[in-house]
Design a protein around this motif. Structure first.
Motif, PDB file in Angstrom:
ATOM      1  N   ARG A 292      -7.445  20.492  30.750  1.00 10.75           N
ATOM      2  CA  ARG A 292      -7.420  21.517  29.363  1.00 10.75           C
ATOM      3  C   ARG A 292      -5.362  22.310  29.980  1.00 10.75           C
ATOM      4  O   ARG A 292      -5.175  22.768  28.320  1.00 10.75           O
ATOM      5  N   GLY A 293      -5.050  22.304  31.032  1.00 10.63           N
ATOM      6  CA  GLY A 293      -3.463  22.704  31.150  1.00 10.63           C
ATOM      7  C   GLY A 293      -2.915  22.264  30.882  1.00 10.63           C
ATOM      8  O   GLY A 293      -1.599  21.730  30.262  1.00 10.63           O
ATOM      9  N   GLN A 294      -2.985  20.861  31.105  1.00 11.22           N
ATOM     10  CA  GLN A 294      -2.457  19.317  30.515  1.00 11.22           C
ATOM     11  C   GLN A 294      -2.544  19.161  28.955  1.00 11.22           C
ATOM     12  O   GLN A 294      -1.015  19.401  28.380  1.00 11.22           O
ATOM     13  N   SER A 295      -3.564  19.756  28.525  1.00 10.77           N
ATOM     14  CA  SER A 295      -3.437  19.513  26.752  1.00 10.77           C
ATOM     15  C   SER A 295      -2.755  20.103  26.171  1.00 10.77           C
ATOM     16  O   SER A 295      -1.510  20.348  25.324  1.00 10.77           O
ATOM     17  N   ARG A 296      -2.893  21.929  26.917  1.00 10.65           N
ATOM     18  CA  ARG A 296      -1.818  22.955  26.797  1.00 10.65           C
ATOM     19  C   ARG A 296       0.114  22.512  26.307  1.00 10.65           C
ATOM     20  O   ARG A 296       0.395  23.194  25.745  1.00 10.65           O
ATOM     21  N   GLU A 297       0.487  22.179  27.775  1.00 10.98           N
ATOM     22  CA  GLU A 297       1.282  21.363  28.452  1.00 10.98           C
ATOM     23  C   GLU A 297       1.734  20.059  26.739  1.00 10.98           C
ATOM     24  O   GLU A 297       3.613  20.687  26.477  1.00 10.98           O
ATOM     25  N   ARG A 298       1.209  19.866  26.556  1.00 10.59           N
ATOM     26  CA  ARG A 298       1.326  18.350  25.944  1.00 10.59           C
ATOM     27  C   ARG A 298       1.642  19.098  24.490  1.00 10.59           C
ATOM     28  O   ARG A 298       2.656  18.528  23.517  1.00 10.59           O
ATOM     29  N   ARG A 299       0.645  20.356  23.916  1.00 10.15           N
ATOM     30  CA  ARG A 299       0.971  20.472  23.252  1.00 10.15           C
ATOM     31  C   ARG A 299       1.603  21.587  22.030  1.00 10.15           C
ATOM     32  O   ARG A 299       2.989  21.388  21.320  1.00 10.15           O
ATOM     33  N   ILE A 300       2.905  21.768  23.671  1.00 11.91           N
ATOM     34  CA  ILE A 300       4.090  22.599  23.418  1.00 11.91           C
ATOM     35  C   ILE A 300       4.819  22.395  23.531  1.00 11.91           C
ATOM     36  O   ILE A 300       6.068  21.861  22.416  1.00 11.91           O
ATOM     37  N   LYS A 301       5.177  20.108  24.083  1.00 12.89           N
ATOM     38  CA  LYS A 301       5.718  19.380  24.253  1.00 12.89           C
ATOM     39  C   LYS A 301       6.145  19.317  22.642  1.00 12.89           C
ATOM     40  O   LYS A 301       7.104  18.936  22.540  1.00 12.89           O
ATOM     41  N   GLU A 302       4.713  18.519  22.106  1.00 13.13           N
ATOM     42  CA  GLU A 302       4.768  18.068  20.822  1.00 13.13           C
ATOM     43  C   GLU A 302       5.414  19.450  19.474  1.00 13.13           C
ATOM     44  O   GLU A 302       6.052  18.746  18.492  1.00 13.13           O
ATOM     45  N   TYR A 303       5.473  20.512  19.652  1.00 12.25           N
ATOM     46  CA  TYR A 303       6.055  21.679  19.089  1.00 12.25           C
ATOM     47  C   TYR A 303       7.746  21.328  19.092  1.00 12.25           C
ATOM     48  O   TYR A 303       8.006  20.997  17.965  1.00 12.25           O
ATOM     49  N   PHE A 304       7.890  20.575  20.189  1.00 11.83           N
ATOM     50  CA  PHE A 304       9.455  20.893  20.137  1.00 11.83           C
ATOM     51  C   PHE A 304      10.284  19.236  19.746  1.00 11.83           C
ATOM     52  O   PHE A 304      11.378  19.156  19.189  1.00 11.83           O
ATOM     53  N   TYR A 305       9.181  18.229  20.349  1.00  6.28           N
ATOM     54  CA  TYR A 305       9.653  16.950  20.457  1.00  6.28           C
ATOM     55  C   TYR A 305       8.662  16.045  19.230  1.00  6.28           C
ATOM     56  O   TYR A 305       8.757  14.771  19.268  1.00  6.28           O
ATOM     57  N   GLY A 306       7.696  16.293  19.020  1.00  5.06           N
ATOM     58  CA  GLY A 306       6.735  15.693  17.643  1.00  5.06           C
ATOM     59  C   GLY A 306       6.045  15.104  18.729  1.00  5.06           C
ATOM     60  O   GLY A 306       6.098  14.704  19.772  1.00  5.06           O
TER      61      GLY A 306
END
Length: 426
Positions: A292-306
Protein backbone atom coordinates in the motif's frame (compact mmCIF):
# COMPACT_ATOMS: atom_id res chain seq x y z
CA UNK A 1 -13.63 -24.16 -11.19
CA UNK A 2 -10.58 -22.15 -12.29
CA UNK A 3 -7.81 -22.65 -14.80
CA UNK A 4 -4.70 -21.48 -12.99
CA UNK A 5 -1.34 -20.68 -14.54
CA UNK A 6 1.45 -19.62 -12.21
CA UNK A 7 4.32 -19.83 -14.67
CA UNK A 8 5.84 -16.89 -16.49
CA UNK A 9 3.68 -15.95 -19.47
CA UNK A 10 5.18 -14.95 -22.80
CA UNK A 11 2.13 -15.01 -25.11
CA UNK A 12 -1.01 -16.92 -24.23
CA UNK A 13 -4.53 -17.08 -25.63
CA UNK A 14 -7.51 -17.30 -23.30
CA UNK A 15 -11.01 -18.30 -24.44
CA UNK A 16 -13.62 -17.03 -22.03
CA UNK A 17 -17.19 -18.28 -21.85
CA UNK A 18 -20.10 -15.92 -21.09
CA UNK A 19 -20.15 -14.47 -17.54
CA UNK A 20 -16.52 -15.29 -16.78
CA UNK A 21 -13.43 -13.16 -16.28
CA UNK A 22 -9.68 -13.37 -16.85
CA UNK A 23 -7.77 -12.36 -13.72
CA UNK A 24 -4.07 -11.67 -13.78
CA UNK A 25 -1.38 -9.92 -11.74
CA UNK A 26 1.67 -8.32 -13.35
CA UNK A 27 5.09 -9.26 -12.00
CA UNK A 28 7.24 -6.70 -10.19
CA UNK A 29 9.31 -4.60 -12.64
CA UNK A 30 7.48 -6.08 -15.62
CA UNK A 31 4.56 -5.13 -17.87
CA UNK A 32 1.80 -7.08 -19.59
CA UNK A 33 0.04 -6.40 -22.90
CA UNK A 34 -3.56 -7.43 -23.43
CA UNK A 35 -5.51 -7.65 -26.68
CA UNK A 36 -9.19 -8.44 -27.31
CA UNK A 37 -9.09 -10.75 -30.33
CA UNK A 38 -12.76 -11.71 -30.57
CA UNK A 39 -16.06 -10.91 -28.82
CA UNK A 40 -16.68 -8.23 -26.21
CA UNK A 41 -15.05 -7.64 -22.84
CA UNK A 42 -14.68 -4.90 -20.24
CA UNK A 43 -12.46 -3.76 -17.38
CA UNK A 44 -14.53 -2.61 -14.38
CA UNK A 45 -17.31 -1.48 -16.73
CA UNK A 46 -15.06 0.13 -19.40
CA UNK A 47 -15.35 -1.65 -22.76
CA UNK A 48 -12.23 -2.90 -24.51
CA UNK A 49 -11.64 -2.01 -28.16
CA UNK A 50 -11.12 -5.01 -30.42
CA UNK A 51 -7.54 -5.56 -31.71
CA UNK A 52 -6.12 -2.74 -29.58
CA UNK A 53 -3.14 -3.57 -27.36
CA UNK A 54 -3.45 -2.38 -23.78
CA UNK A 55 -0.43 -2.18 -21.50
CA UNK A 56 -0.56 -2.77 -17.72
CA UNK A 57 2.44 -1.78 -15.55
CA UNK A 58 4.26 -3.58 -12.76
CA UNK A 59 2.10 -5.01 -9.93
CA UNK A 60 -1.23 -4.26 -11.65
CA UNK A 61 -4.11 -6.51 -10.58
CA UNK A 62 -6.57 -6.84 -13.47
CA UNK A 63 -9.91 -8.58 -14.07
CA UNK A 64 -11.34 -8.61 -17.62
CA UNK A 65 -15.00 -9.65 -17.66
CA UNK A 66 -17.18 -10.76 -20.58
CA UNK A 67 -20.97 -11.03 -20.73
CA UNK A 68 -21.11 -12.88 -24.07
CA UNK A 69 -17.73 -14.67 -24.29
CA UNK A 70 -14.48 -13.56 -25.91
CA UNK A 71 -10.89 -14.45 -26.83
CA UNK A 72 -8.05 -12.53 -25.14
CA UNK A 73 -4.33 -12.54 -25.91
CA UNK A 74 -1.94 -11.91 -23.03
CA UNK A 75 1.76 -11.07 -23.51
CA UNK A 76 4.38 -10.49 -20.81
CA UNK A 77 5.23 -11.72 -17.32
CA UNK A 78 2.36 -12.44 -14.94
CA UNK A 79 2.59 -13.72 -11.36
CA UNK A 80 -0.71 -15.48 -11.91
CA UNK A 81 -3.32 -15.64 -14.69
CA UNK A 82 -6.54 -17.65 -14.62
CA UNK A 83 -10.14 -17.72 -15.81
CA UNK A 84 -12.74 -17.39 -13.04
CA UNK A 85 -16.31 -18.59 -13.53
CA UNK A 86 -17.65 -17.39 -10.18
CA UNK A 87 -17.90 -13.57 -10.15
CA UNK A 88 -20.24 -11.08 -8.46
CA UNK A 89 -20.68 -9.03 -11.66
CA UNK A 90 -24.36 -9.98 -12.05
CA UNK A 91 -25.06 -8.59 -8.56
CA UNK A 92 -23.09 -5.44 -9.33
CA UNK A 93 -24.96 -4.82 -12.58
CA UNK A 94 -28.29 -5.49 -10.83
CA UNK A 95 -27.28 -2.82 -8.31
CA UNK A 96 -26.60 -0.44 -11.21
CA UNK A 97 -30.04 -1.26 -12.67
CA UNK A 98 -31.71 -0.42 -9.35
CA UNK A 99 -29.81 2.88 -9.16
CA UNK A 100 -30.83 3.67 -12.75
CA UNK A 101 -34.48 3.18 -11.78
CA UNK A 102 -33.95 5.73 -9.00
CA UNK A 103 -32.44 8.14 -11.55
CA UNK A 104 -35.40 7.69 -13.88
CA UNK A 105 -37.75 8.44 -10.99
CA UNK A 106 -35.67 11.56 -10.22
CA UNK A 107 -36.00 12.60 -13.88
CA UNK A 108 -39.79 12.23 -13.66
CA UNK A 109 -40.35 14.22 -10.49
CA UNK A 110 -37.37 16.60 -10.96
CA UNK A 111 -35.75 15.47 -7.73
CA UNK A 112 -32.26 14.34 -6.70
CA UNK A 113 -30.72 11.14 -8.01
CA UNK A 114 -29.29 8.37 -5.78
CA UNK A 115 -26.37 9.11 -3.50
CA UNK A 116 -24.44 5.91 -2.94
CA UNK A 117 -21.62 5.25 -0.49
CA UNK A 118 -19.42 2.14 -0.84
CA UNK A 119 -17.92 0.98 2.46
CA UNK A 120 -15.93 -1.95 3.79
CA UNK A 121 -12.54 -2.89 5.27
CA UNK A 122 -9.32 -2.61 3.30
CA UNK A 123 -8.83 -4.80 0.23
CA UNK A 124 -12.42 -5.73 -0.57
CA UNK A 125 -12.62 -3.89 -3.89
CA UNK A 126 -14.43 -0.65 -2.94
CA UNK A 127 -12.71 1.36 -5.68
CA UNK A 128 -13.51 -1.36 -8.23
CA UNK A 129 -17.23 -1.34 -7.36
CA UNK A 130 -17.26 2.48 -7.59
CA UNK A 131 -15.63 2.27 -11.04
CA UNK A 132 -18.18 -0.30 -12.24
CA UNK A 133 -21.16 1.76 -11.03
CA UNK A 134 -19.72 4.98 -12.50
CA UNK A 135 -18.89 3.41 -15.88
CA UNK A 136 -22.30 1.78 -16.26
CA UNK A 137 -24.02 5.06 -15.33
CA UNK A 138 -22.02 6.97 -17.96
CA UNK A 139 -22.73 4.32 -20.59
CA UNK A 140 -26.48 5.00 -20.25
CA UNK A 141 -25.98 8.75 -20.63
CA UNK A 142 -25.57 9.86 -17.01
CA UNK A 143 -22.94 12.18 -15.51
CA UNK A 144 -22.56 11.14 -11.84
CA UNK A 145 -20.29 12.85 -9.34
CA UNK A 146 -17.47 10.63 -8.09
CA UNK A 147 -16.38 11.47 -4.53
CA UNK A 148 -13.25 9.88 -3.07
CA UNK A 149 -12.87 10.11 0.72
CA UNK A 150 -10.02 7.56 0.86
CA UNK A 151 -7.01 9.66 1.88
CA UNK A 152 -4.75 6.58 1.79
CA UNK A 153 -5.21 5.55 -1.86
CA UNK A 154 -6.87 8.60 -3.40
CA UNK A 155 -8.05 8.18 -7.00
CA UNK A 156 -8.76 11.88 -7.62
CA UNK A 157 -6.00 13.88 -5.96
CA UNK A 158 -2.95 12.31 -4.34
CA UNK A 159 -2.68 10.48 -1.00
CA UNK A 160 -3.51 12.89 1.79
CA UNK A 161 -6.43 14.51 -0.03
CA UNK A 162 -10.16 14.07 -0.60
CA UNK A 163 -11.89 15.15 -3.78
CA UNK A 164 -14.75 15.06 -6.24
CA UNK A 165 -15.08 14.81 -10.00
CA UNK A 166 -18.01 14.86 -12.45
CA UNK A 167 -17.67 11.73 -14.61
CA UNK A 168 -18.94 12.27 -18.14
CA UNK A 169 -17.26 9.44 -20.05
CA UNK A 170 -16.17 5.88 -19.22
CA UNK A 171 -12.76 5.41 -17.65
CA UNK A 172 -9.88 4.81 -20.04
CA UNK A 173 -8.82 1.16 -19.75
CA UNK A 174 -5.19 2.14 -19.10
CA UNK A 175 -5.46 5.63 -17.59
CA UNK A 176 -8.69 5.61 -15.57
CA UNK A 177 -11.16 8.49 -15.37
CA UNK A 178 -10.30 11.77 -17.10
CA UNK A 179 -9.43 14.21 -14.32
CA UNK A 180 -10.49 17.51 -15.87
CA UNK A 181 -11.28 20.16 -13.24
CA UNK A 182 -11.26 17.92 -10.14
CA UNK A 183 -12.18 19.50 -6.81
CA UNK A 184 -9.51 18.56 -4.24
CA UNK A 185 -9.05 19.42 -0.57
CA UNK A 186 -5.86 19.19 1.50
CA UNK A 187 -5.99 16.84 4.50
CA UNK A 188 -2.30 16.06 4.88
CA UNK A 189 -2.24 12.48 6.21
CA UNK A 190 -2.80 9.08 4.58
CA UNK A 191 -5.30 7.98 7.24
CA UNK A 192 -8.03 10.03 8.99
CA UNK A 193 -6.85 9.02 12.49
CA UNK A 194 -4.23 11.77 13.12
CA UNK A 195 -6.87 14.50 12.82
CA UNK A 196 -10.49 13.31 12.80
CA UNK A 197 -11.82 16.82 13.44
CA UNK A 198 -10.14 18.15 10.30
CA UNK A 199 -11.18 15.11 8.25
CA UNK A 200 -14.86 15.46 9.18
CA UNK A 201 -14.74 19.24 8.63
CA UNK A 202 -13.40 18.72 5.08
CA UNK A 203 -15.94 15.96 4.33
CA UNK A 204 -18.72 18.38 5.33
CA UNK A 205 -17.18 21.11 3.16
CA UNK A 206 -16.87 18.78 0.16
CA UNK A 207 -20.50 17.66 0.60
CA UNK A 208 -21.66 21.30 0.68
CA UNK A 209 -19.80 22.13 -2.55
CA UNK A 210 -21.08 18.94 -4.26
CA UNK A 211 -24.63 19.97 -3.29
CA UNK A 212 -24.07 23.38 -4.88
CA UNK A 213 -22.72 21.83 -8.07
CA UNK A 214 -25.66 19.45 -8.31
CA UNK A 215 -28.06 22.36 -7.84
CA UNK A 216 -26.40 24.08 -10.82
CA UNK A 217 -26.52 21.02 -13.10
CA UNK A 218 -29.77 19.12 -13.66
CA UNK A 219 -27.86 16.22 -15.25
CA UNK A 220 -25.43 15.86 -12.35
CA UNK A 221 -28.28 16.20 -9.85
CA UNK A 222 -30.37 13.36 -11.31
CA UNK A 223 -27.26 11.24 -12.03
CA UNK A 224 -26.39 11.20 -8.34
CA UNK A 225 -23.16 10.70 -6.42
CA UNK A 226 -20.94 7.62 -5.95
CA UNK A 227 -18.74 7.86 -2.84
CA UNK A 228 -15.59 5.81 -2.16
CA UNK A 229 -14.41 5.54 1.46
CA UNK A 230 -11.42 4.54 3.60
CA UNK A 231 -10.92 0.96 4.76
CA UNK A 232 -10.93 1.96 8.45
CA UNK A 233 -14.32 0.74 9.68
CA UNK A 234 -13.88 0.42 13.47
CA UNK A 235 -14.23 3.04 16.27
CA UNK A 236 -13.18 6.43 14.82
CA UNK A 237 -13.33 5.06 11.28
CA UNK A 238 -16.93 3.95 11.78
CA UNK A 239 -17.82 7.41 13.10
CA UNK A 240 -16.27 8.90 9.92
CA UNK A 241 -18.60 6.69 7.85
CA UNK A 242 -21.62 7.84 9.88
CA UNK A 243 -20.54 11.47 9.52
CA UNK A 244 -20.01 11.18 5.74
CA UNK A 245 -23.38 9.47 5.27
CA UNK A 246 -25.07 12.37 7.03
CA UNK A 247 -23.04 15.08 5.29
CA UNK A 248 -23.82 13.73 1.81
CA UNK A 249 -27.38 12.70 2.75
CA UNK A 250 -26.86 9.26 1.20
CA UNK A 251 -29.78 7.09 0.10
CA UNK A 252 -27.85 3.83 -0.39
CA UNK A 253 -24.88 2.30 1.43
CA UNK A 254 -23.19 -0.70 -0.18
CA UNK A 255 -21.26 -2.78 2.34
CA UNK A 256 -18.68 -5.11 0.82
CA UNK A 257 -17.93 -8.40 2.49
CA UNK A 258 -18.52 -7.59 6.15
CA UNK A 259 -21.73 -8.66 7.87
CA UNK A 260 -20.81 -6.95 11.15
CA UNK A 261 -20.46 -3.54 9.49
CA UNK A 262 -23.70 -4.16 7.58
CA UNK A 263 -25.65 -4.92 10.78
CA UNK A 264 -24.18 -1.89 12.58
CA UNK A 265 -25.19 0.43 9.73
CA UNK A 266 -28.69 -1.09 9.51
CA UNK A 267 -29.01 -0.33 13.23
CA UNK A 268 -27.63 3.23 13.06
CA UNK A 269 -28.88 4.57 9.72
CA UNK A 270 -32.33 6.21 9.27
CA UNK A 271 -35.02 3.98 7.75
CA UNK A 272 -34.91 5.75 4.37
CA UNK A 273 -31.27 4.69 3.82
CA UNK A 274 -31.01 1.33 2.05
CA UNK A 275 -28.05 -0.68 3.39
CA UNK A 276 -27.00 -3.49 1.02
CA UNK A 277 -24.51 -6.28 1.66
CA UNK A 278 -22.64 -7.38 -1.47
CA UNK A 279 -19.83 -9.92 -1.84
CA UNK A 280 -16.33 -8.93 -2.87
CA UNK A 281 -14.86 -10.37 -6.05
CA UNK A 282 -12.80 -13.51 -5.69
CA UNK A 283 -10.06 -11.69 -7.60
CA UNK A 284 -9.56 -9.13 -4.83
CA UNK A 285 -6.31 -9.87 -3.00
CA UNK A 286 -5.06 -8.61 0.34
CA UNK A 287 -2.26 -6.07 0.01
CA UNK A 288 0.55 -5.77 2.53
CA UNK A 289 1.28 -2.51 4.34
CA UNK A 290 4.44 -2.27 2.25
CA UNK A 291 2.48 -2.71 -0.99
CA UNK A 292 0.00 0.00 0.00
CA UNK A 293 2.94 2.31 0.72
CA UNK A 294 4.37 1.55 -2.73
CA UNK A 295 0.97 2.27 -4.28
CA UNK A 296 0.91 5.67 -2.59
CA UNK A 297 4.37 6.50 -3.90
CA UNK A 298 3.36 5.34 -7.38
CA UNK A 299 0.25 7.54 -7.26
CA UNK A 300 2.34 10.60 -6.33
CA UNK A 301 4.89 9.84 -9.04
CA UNK A 302 2.06 9.52 -11.58
CA UNK A 303 0.86 13.00 -10.58
CA UNK A 304 4.19 14.50 -11.62
CA UNK A 305 5.29 12.15 -14.43
CA UNK A 306 2.05 10.65 -15.78
CA UNK A 307 0.91 7.03 -15.66
CA UNK A 308 3.27 6.11 -18.51
CA UNK A 309 6.03 8.62 -17.75
CA UNK A 310 4.60 10.84 -20.49
CA UNK A 311 4.66 14.09 -18.47
CA UNK A 312 7.70 16.28 -17.84
CA UNK A 313 7.59 18.13 -14.51
CA UNK A 314 9.52 21.33 -13.87
CA UNK A 315 12.18 21.97 -11.25
CA UNK A 316 12.85 25.50 -10.02
CA UNK A 317 13.80 27.58 -7.00
CA UNK A 318 11.43 29.53 -4.77
CA UNK A 319 12.53 32.19 -2.30
CA UNK A 320 11.16 31.72 1.22
CA UNK A 321 10.02 35.34 1.15
CA UNK A 322 7.87 34.76 -1.97
CA UNK A 323 5.52 32.26 -0.35
CA UNK A 324 3.50 31.91 2.85
CA UNK A 325 3.73 28.41 4.32
CA UNK A 326 1.30 26.90 6.82
CA UNK A 327 0.33 23.63 8.44
CA UNK A 328 -3.06 22.68 9.86
CA UNK A 329 -3.33 21.63 13.48
CA UNK A 330 -1.51 22.94 16.55
CA UNK A 331 -0.27 20.98 19.59
CA UNK A 332 -3.03 20.26 22.10
CA UNK A 333 -3.02 22.72 24.99
CA UNK A 334 -4.49 21.82 28.41
CA UNK A 335 -8.04 23.17 28.90
CA UNK A 336 -6.83 25.37 31.78
CA UNK A 337 -4.46 27.22 29.44
CA UNK A 338 -7.01 27.82 26.67
CA UNK A 339 -8.52 31.27 25.99
CA UNK A 340 -12.01 31.74 27.41
CA UNK A 341 -14.68 30.04 25.27
CA UNK A 342 -12.17 28.03 23.20
CA UNK A 343 -11.89 24.23 23.34
CA UNK A 344 -8.80 22.08 22.80
CA UNK A 345 -10.49 20.49 19.76
CA UNK A 346 -10.37 23.85 17.99
CA UNK A 347 -6.59 23.48 17.71
CA UNK A 348 -7.02 20.49 15.41
CA UNK A 349 -8.34 22.72 12.63
CA UNK A 350 -6.21 25.78 13.40
CA UNK A 351 -3.96 27.22 10.69
CA UNK A 352 -0.38 27.58 11.94
CA UNK A 353 2.24 29.71 10.10
CA UNK A 354 5.51 27.89 9.36
CA UNK A 355 9.03 29.21 8.98
CA UNK A 356 10.41 27.38 5.90
CA UNK A 357 13.52 25.33 6.53
CA UNK A 358 14.92 21.78 6.45
CA UNK A 359 11.59 20.65 7.95
CA UNK A 360 10.10 20.91 4.43
CA UNK A 361 12.61 18.64 2.66
CA UNK A 362 10.92 15.81 0.68
CA UNK A 363 7.49 16.93 1.92
CA UNK A 364 4.58 17.62 -0.40
CA UNK A 365 3.08 21.10 -0.24
CA UNK A 366 -0.46 21.82 -1.41
CA UNK A 367 -0.83 25.03 -3.41
CA UNK A 368 -3.97 26.59 -1.97
CA UNK A 369 -6.48 28.41 -4.18
CA UNK A 370 -6.73 31.04 -1.44
CA UNK A 371 -5.45 34.45 -2.56
CA UNK A 372 -4.79 35.96 0.88
CA UNK A 373 -4.12 34.51 4.32
CA UNK A 374 -7.32 36.17 5.56
CA UNK A 375 -9.40 33.59 3.68
CA UNK A 376 -10.44 30.28 5.24
CA UNK A 377 -7.41 28.42 3.90
CA UNK A 378 -8.29 25.23 5.81
CA UNK A 379 -11.55 24.83 3.86
CA UNK A 380 -10.28 26.17 0.52
CA UNK A 381 -9.61 23.70 -2.29
CA UNK A 382 -6.15 23.34 -3.79
CA UNK A 383 -4.77 24.11 -7.26
CA UNK A 384 -2.17 21.34 -7.17
CA UNK A 385 0.94 20.07 -5.43
CA UNK A 386 4.69 20.56 -5.36
CA UNK A 387 7.40 18.57 -3.58
CA UNK A 388 10.43 20.15 -1.92
CA UNK A 389 13.57 18.50 -3.33
CA UNK A 390 16.25 20.76 -1.80
CA UNK A 391 16.50 23.47 0.87
CA UNK A 392 19.27 26.10 0.88
CA UNK A 393 19.29 27.93 4.21
CA UNK A 394 22.14 30.25 3.19
CA UNK A 395 20.24 31.58 0.20
CA UNK A 396 16.84 31.20 1.90
CA UNK A 397 15.47 29.21 -1.05
CA UNK A 398 13.96 25.83 -1.74
CA UNK A 399 13.99 23.79 -4.95
CA UNK A 400 10.67 22.23 -5.87
CA UNK A 401 9.27 19.75 -8.38
CA UNK A 402 6.11 21.10 -10.00
CA UNK A 403 3.79 19.77 -12.74
CA UNK A 404 3.73 23.26 -14.32
CA UNK A 405 6.44 25.89 -14.89
CA UNK A 406 7.03 28.89 -12.65
CA UNK A 407 5.46 31.00 -11.29
CA UNK A 408 3.16 29.12 -8.92
CA UNK A 409 -0.54 29.95 -9.47
CA UNK A 410 -0.82 31.05 -5.82
CA UNK A 411 1.71 31.79 -3.07
CA UNK A 412 -0.05 30.11 -0.12
CA UNK A 413 1.36 26.63 0.59
CA UNK A 414 0.11 24.04 3.10
CA UNK A 415 2.43 21.35 4.45
CA UNK A 416 1.53 17.65 4.17
CA UNK A 417 2.75 14.92 6.45
CA UNK A 418 3.08 12.88 3.23
CA UNK A 419 6.61 12.69 1.79
CA UNK A 420 7.96 11.79 -1.63
CA UNK A 421 11.60 11.21 -2.61
CA UNK A 422 12.05 11.68 -6.33
CA UNK A 423 14.93 9.32 -7.11
CA UNK A 424 15.07 10.55 -10.74
CA UNK A 425 16.56 13.82 -9.47
CA UNK A 426 19.32 12.13 -7.45
Amino acid sequence: MSEVQKEETTRSEYKLEADTELRFEVEHNASVQLELVEGKAELFGSELTKNKRYSFPSQSKVAIFTWQGCILMLSGKTEVAYIAKDTPMTMYVNTHAALEQMRQAADSDKSRGPRVMVVGPTDVGKTTVCSILLNYAVRVGRAPVFVDLDVGQSNIGIPGTIGALIVERPADVEDGFAESAPLVYHFGYNTPSPNLDLYNLLVSRLALVCNQRCENSKKANTSGIIINTCGWVRSGGYQCIIHAAGAFEVDVIIVLDQERLHSELVRDMPDFVKVLLLPKSGGVVERSKEFRGQSRERRIKEYFYGRRNNLYPHSFEIRFSDVKTFKIGAPVIPESCMPLGMKADDNKTKLVPLQPGMNLLNHILSVSMAVTKDEDIVQTNVAGFIVVTEVNMDRQTMSVLSPSPRPLPRNILVLMDVQFMDMTLK
